[in-house]
Scaffold this active site. Structure first.
Site, PDB file in Angstrom:
ATOM      1  N   SER A   1       0.846  -1.203   0.000  1.00 50.62           N
ATOM      2  CA  SER A   1       0.000   0.000   0.000  1.00 50.62           C
ATOM      3  C   SER A   1       0.873   1.242   0.000  1.00 50.62           C
ATOM      4  CB  SER A   1      -0.899   0.025   1.235  1.00 50.62           C
ATOM      5  OG  SER A   1      -1.802  -1.037   1.162  1.00 50.62           O
TER       6      SER A   1
ATOM      7  N   GLU B   1       2.552   5.919   3.134  1.00 48.93           N
ATOM      8  CA  GLU B   1       3.086   4.913   4.066  1.00 48.93           C
ATOM      9  C   GLU B   1       4.510   4.553   3.617  1.00 48.93           C
ATOM     10  OE1 GLU B   1       0.625   1.432   4.584  1.00 48.93           O
ATOM     11  OE2 GLU B   1       2.394   0.223   5.003  1.00 48.93           O
TER      12      GLU B   1
END
Ligand code: FAD
Length: 341
Positions: free
Chosen positions: A264, A336
């Site tokens: 992600s 992230e």
């Protein structure tokens, strides 16, 4: 010559392509690169860097970092992925920071505990798993450990420190380590359910992992290694639990190991009422490409290196997603993936 400089010079490789040490397969040649195998080697490296005023960047398997095409001149990139010790002490494990997270799921299988099943096929090493508070469904690293050992870089003596898990400020994809000049060395992990571990079982798998000498930053090799080892354990009468089989199905279904990525790209913002992947889907951005990079058609929160993508291809698509989400939903998603300058 002083012994610590000998050790440093031996460990420091020259002109190493960072692309081989990141699951993105992106990154230019680093002037200096090292993979220490012990805490003493790591401390020597840090100490000599400090003496020379040399910049360094410490990481693990490189499954959550985007390296630049032109790494900063004179910087030493230190991967801890060969720093992989595993010791069992009664109902506690001591695990060093370079141990692959996935190895914990195999150790759990051989020790009769289910508490690490969630780490099966979760790329990366324990150190970053703690730094990032890596998670899968409702399980997260921060809730599994007791104490973390680290080196405080602001301490002139580089002494080893310990912090209890409850003081690590663990929350969704967050820990205290993201705000401190601390290098995680390892952690103590209490084991709840417990069988006598099979003798030699894990040490043989860890020995094989170390023989690969850091090659598991490649996601296809990572997948092959762990699925082979779990099959071997199954052949030794260890039944593979359903949650681990489901993880394999979920991750292969989302093509996690088929294309180069860092998983992600953005942290979810649950105030938005939907995951980033779902928002990207609603905005019809899946499949958008730039150079060799594409927003995954399988999972809207993944940006893939499909064909020799550059760091700027990936960053272009990151900005495309950020701007579209900002325009339509009023917030800028937080990456992230760690973007290394
Ligand atoms: C296909 C795929 C699927 C993924 N799925 C998930 C998932 O389900 N859940 C999830 O949480 N993550 C997931 N990730 C992200 C990744 O697995 C985790 O973030 C993992 O913890 C990264 O480990 P690493 O060793 O590769 O870290 P790196 O990429 O090497 O480093 C990440 C950061 O941690 C810092 N760091 C690393 N080691 C240390 C240390 N010892 N001390 C201090 N700082 C350190 C680095 O400086 C860097 O800032 C996925 C990634 C991929 C490629």
């Amino acid at each position: 010559m002083n012994n610590r400089y000998d050790v440093f010079n031996k460990l420091c490789l020259r002109q190493v392509s960072l692309s081989e040490h990141s699951s993105y397969g992106i990154g230019g040649d680093a002037d200096y690169y090292a993979m220490p195998e012990t805490v003493e080697q790591l401390l020597t490296i840090l100490d000599v860097c400090r003496t020379y005023g040399m910049e360094f960047f410490v990481f693990g398997m490189g499954t959550n970092v985007l390296f630049p095409e032109q790494p900063k001149r004179g910087t030493l990139y230190v991967s801890l992925k060969n720093f992989a010790d595993f010791r069992i002490n009664g109902t506690k494990w001591f695990v060093s920071s370079g141990m692959p997270l996935s190895m914990l799921s195999l150790a759990g299988l051989t020790s009769g505990t289910s508490q690490f099943q969630f780490t099966y096929l979760l790329p990366g090493c324990l150190g970053a798993g703690i730094y990032m508070n890596a998670k899968y469904l409702d399980d997260q690293m921060g809730s599994k450990i007791e104490t973390v050992h680290y080196v405080d870089l602001s301490d002139p003596t580089l002494s080893l420190q310990t912090i209890r898990a409850e003081d690590c400020q663990f929350s969704y994809k967050h820990s205290i380590f993201q705000h401190k000049p601390w290098i995680i060395i390892g952690a103590e992990i209490p084991i709840s359910e417990y069988d006598e571990p099979i003798q030699g079982g894990m040490s043989e798998i860890i020995r094989k992992y170390k023989l690969l000498n850091g090659k598991l930053s490649s996601l296809s090799m990572f997948y092959r290694f762990f699925t082979y080892e779990i099959q071997e354990l199954q052949n030794k009468q260890f039944a593979i639990p359903a949650p681990m089989r489901n993880i394999d199905r979920y991750r292969t279904g989302n093509r996690h190991f088929e294309y180069r990525s860092c998983g992600s790209f953005f942290k979810n913002n649950y105030n938005a009422g939907a995951s980033i992947g779902a928002l990207v889907d609603k905005l019809n951005l899946k499949g958008t490409s730039r150079g060799g990079a594409v927003i995954s058609p399988y999972h809207g929160n993944m940006i893939l290196n499909l064909n020799r993508a550059t760091a700027s291809d990936i960053l272009y698509l990151k900005d495309t997603v950020s701007e579209a989400i900002h325009r339509h939903y009023g917030f800028i998603p937080e990456p992230e993936v760690v973007i290394v300058q």
